[in-house]
Every structure is written in structure tokens, then in C-alpha cells.
Design an enzyme around this catalytic site. Structure first.
Site, PDB file in Angstrom:
ATOM      1  N   LYS A 191      -7.234 -12.461   0.504  1.00  0.00           N
ATOM      2  CA  LYS A 191      -6.032 -11.783   0.022  1.00  0.00           C
ATOM      3  C   LYS A 191      -5.193 -12.778  -0.769  1.00  0.00           C
ATOM      4  CE  LYS A 191      -1.843  -9.426   1.422  1.00  0.00           C
ATOM      5  NZ  LYS A 191      -1.148  -8.626   2.433  1.00  0.00           N
ATOM      6  N   LYS A 244      -8.740  -8.483  -1.974  1.00  0.00           N
ATOM      7  CA  LYS A 244      -7.538  -7.820  -2.446  1.00  0.00           C
ATOM      8  C   LYS A 244      -6.714  -8.747  -3.321  1.00  0.00           C
ATOM      9  CE  LYS A 244      -3.224  -6.246  -0.547  1.00  0.00           C
ATOM     10  NZ  LYS A 244      -2.334  -6.351   0.546  1.00  0.00           N
TER      11      LYS A 244
HETATM   12  C1  PBG Z   1       1.272  -6.565   3.919  1.00  0.00           C
HETATM   13  C2  PBG Z   1       0.550  -5.929   2.802  1.00  0.00           C
HETATM   14  C3  PBG Z   1       0.822  -5.960   1.427  1.00  0.00           C
HETATM   15  C4  PBG Z   1      -0.095  -5.104   0.819  1.00  0.00           C
HETATM   16  C5  PBG Z   1      -0.927  -4.619   1.830  1.00  0.00           C
HETATM   17  N1  PBG Z   1      -0.531  -5.169   3.040  1.00  0.00           N
HETATM   18  C6  PBG Z   1       1.923  -6.596   0.673  1.00  0.00           C
HETATM   19  C7  PBG Z   1       2.040  -8.049   0.581  1.00  0.00           C
HETATM   20  O1  PBG Z   1       1.190  -8.813   1.017  1.00  0.00           O
HETATM   21  O2  PBG Z   1       3.089  -8.453   0.066  1.00  0.00           O
HETATM   22  C8  PBG Z   1      -0.138  -4.766  -0.642  1.00  0.00           C
HETATM   23  C9  PBG Z   1      -0.810  -3.481  -0.987  1.00  0.00           C
HETATM   24  C10 PBG Z   1      -0.544  -2.966  -2.350  1.00  0.00           C
HETATM   25  O3  PBG Z   1       0.036  -3.643  -3.225  1.00  0.00           O
HETATM   26  O4  PBG Z   1      -0.944  -1.817  -2.574  1.00  0.00           O
HETATM   27  N2  PBG Z   1       1.302  -7.946   3.938  1.00  0.00           N
END
Ligand code: PBG
Length: 318
Positions: A191, A244
Site C-alpha cells: 500500500k 493499492k
Molecule cells: C485507510 C484506507 C485508505 C484507503 C483505504 N483504506 C486511506 C488512506 O490510507 O489514507 C484509500 C481507499 C481509496 O482511496 O479508495 N487507511
């Protein structure tokens, strides 16, 4: 190697049927997950500008929307919560009566066939918007683990089929696995600290109040490091590895697919959705065509399943 004129690749592109017969990648409703945002209240459907057609929904409204989604053929949802109150620890995340926990119980009862996944993170619940507890200005890794475990356990007790840790603390998969031996863990393994989460933070009300997430999420410049993250999460007991965002990281997705034999998922994030929606709304491209092409590319690169804000539309399009 045969060459033209013996080889003519256009032969198999002549008709819809021929193209379908030789198509390498197909989208299926079995392979998509729809995100939902649970908020307090009743009868609440609160749209946000940055994420058109997606909204914060109170539990009653979420149940209606999820029921319609399930009837349309989508089989899984990923739940996020916007709590009534936030605090320094994010205690709303593991509150037995929290929004996600209430949504889980309601969905279990009202939409029995639907598979319920939950995002396990603290950023929607902390008053500072970071994904863990703070020690000064930094997120304290090991102190956060215990809170993530509590959150995952409370989700499972409320009916979650699988938990998806998205916080990027080191060791979170192992910590959760130690107390939940039977629960599938879908790890947001690779991520990235991405600018494409902007619209999500609007709907989830989770933008950090200071700084950014580069101290825990991955540097977009790094591909090999993603493989290390994935290897660690698998060793700690993850069942599924997720990459992601998706479209800007297809190389990572492909590398992860080639290296590991477990299910690999991708999250087509809010910014990926919002930019195509905005371009379509401005008349610059066709939404359906562009969305299907992006989703197909994500599958072709190696994703078995895709978390996507288009899951609902896909049920109509396919
Ligand atoms: C929680 C989380 C996030 C997303 C999914 N889980 C935001 C982040 O990390 O700031 C983003 C999902 C999206 O942009 O659709 N940490």
C-alpha cells in the site's frame, strides 16, 4: 517465426464471437468488491463531491443499498466507518456498538448471502487522522498493533467474514493472526503513500490533520520493497495480498502475481475512480468504456479480484 503474409493477427479480430473466443481476460461479478461507508444516524445518505455516486450511509440505508447490490449479483462488500466521535486512540474502531459493528450485524441479518469484509485501520477514528496512535509526531508502531487487534476481533465478533488491515504498521498481520486463527486476512500488503486517496479521505473524513502517511505507507518509487512487504505478510499468516492503488502500480501487481501463489487483489482507489468520472462528466471520455478498460487492465496485470467503486455499475454493464 512466421511473418506476414502467412501471419495475419487481424484474422481473429473479425467478429465479436471470434474476439470472445480468444480473449485472455474476463471481468466477472465474482471478482469484485464494493466499498461502503457507514455513518451514524438514520435515513442518512450523504454524497461527497469527490466521489460521485458513492456516499456515507447510515446503517439502515447501507442495508438497503447492499441488498440491491447483492440482488444485482455483487457478492462482497468492504466496510469503512465514520464514527460519531473521534479521539487520540481511535477507540471508535473497536467499539462493540460502533458504526461498522452495527452495520455488520444488520447486514448479517438482512443480506445473508453477502460476504462482509472490513477495513481494519484507525485513521477514520483518530482525531489526528493518522492510522495509529502517536508518540509525539510519529505513529507508534508496536503500541498501535494492540489496537488494530482489538478492532479486528470486534469486527469478527460482529460478523465479518474477513478482515483487511490497511494501516501499514509492521507486524500487524502476525498480531491479528495470533488471536484470529480462523479468520481470512486480506492484507493491504503493498500500500503506497498515494495522492490518489484524496476523494476517499473526503468521504471517510480521514485526512491527517498534520503531516502525511509517508512514515508508514510505501514510497511510490519502490517496486522491490513491495515484494518484501508481501513476503512478510504471507509469513505472518495473510491469506490474500493486495496491491493499492491499482492502475499506476500495474508493474507491482504483475511482479507480486509472478512471485506469490496466493490470491492477489488490487484496490482501484478513489482517485482512479474520481478522475475517470470527472473526465466523463466533462464529456472527454466514455465512462463505461474507460472503466471496463481500466478494470480489464488491472486483471490482465495479475489481480484475481478488484475492490472497485464501479462494482455496482459493473453489475449493469456485464
Ligand atoms: C485507510 C484506507 C485508505 C484507503 C483505504 N483504506 C486511506 C488512506 O490510507 O489514507 C484509500 C481507499 C481509496 O482511496 O479508495 N487507511
Amino acid at each position: 517465426m512466421s511473418t506476414f503474409p502467412a501471419t495475419r493477427l487481424r484474422r481473429l479480430r473479425r467478429t465479436d464471437a471470434l474476439r470472445a473466443l480468444v480473449r485472455e481476460t474476463a471481468l466477472s461479478l465474482d471478482d469484485v468488491v464494493m466499498p461502503f461507508f457507514a455513518c451514524p444516524g438514520e435515513g442518512v445518505v450523504r454524497p461527497v463531491e469527490g466521489l460521485p455516486a458513492i456516499a456515507q450511509r447510515s446503517v439502515d440505508e447501507l442495508v438497503l443499498a447492499a441488498g440491491a447490490l447483492a440482488s444485482a449479483g455483487v457478492r462482497a462488500v468492504l466496510l469503512f466507518g465514520i464514527p460519531e466521535e473521534k479521539d487520540a486512540e481511535g477507540s471508535g474502531a473497536w467499539n462493540d456498538d460502533g458504526v461498522v459493528q452495527r452495520a455488520l450485524r444488520a447486514l448479517r441479518a438482512e443480506v445473508p448471502g453477502l460476504t462482509l469484509l472490513t477495513d481494519v485501520c484507525l485513521c477514520e477514528y483518530t482525531d489526528h487522522g493518522h492510522c495509529g496512535v502517536l508518540d509525539g509526531d510519529t505513529v507508534a508502531n508496536d503500541e498501535t498493533l494492540e489496537l488494530l487487534v482489538r478492532t479486528a476481533v470486534s469486527h469478527v465478533e460482529a460478523g465479518a467474514d474477513a478482515v483487511c488491515p490497511s494501516d501499514m504498521m509492521d507486524g500487524r498481520v502476525g498480531a491479528i493472526r495470533a488471536v484470529l486463527p480462523e479468520t481470512p486476512i486480506v492484507s493491504y500488503a503493498a500500500k503506497y503513500a498515494s495522492a490518489f486517496y484524496g476523494p476517499f479521505r473526503e468521504v471517510a473524513e480521514s485526512a491527517p490533520s498534520f503531516g502525511d502517511r509517508r512514515g508508514y505507507q510505501m514510497d511510490p518509487a519502490n517496486g522491490r520493497e513491495a515484494l518484501r512487504e508481501c513476503a512478510l505478510d504471507l509469513a505472518e499468516g495473510a491469506d490474500v495480498l493486495m496491491v493499492k492503488p491499482a492502475l499506476p502500480y500495474l508493474d507491482v501487481l504483475r511482479a507480486v502475481r509472478e512471485r506469490f501463489d496466493c490470491p492477489i487483489w488490487a484496490y482501484q482507489v478513489s482517485g482512479e475512480y474520481a478522475m475517470l468520472r470527472a473526465a466523463a462528466a466533462a464529456g472527454h471520455l466514455d465512462e463505461r468504456g474507460a472503466a471496463l478498460e481500466a478494470l480489464t487492465a488491472i486483471k490482465r496485470a495479475g489481480a484475481g479480484t478488484i475492490v472497485t467503486y464501479w462494482a455496482r455499475d459493473l453489475a449493469t454493464w456485464l
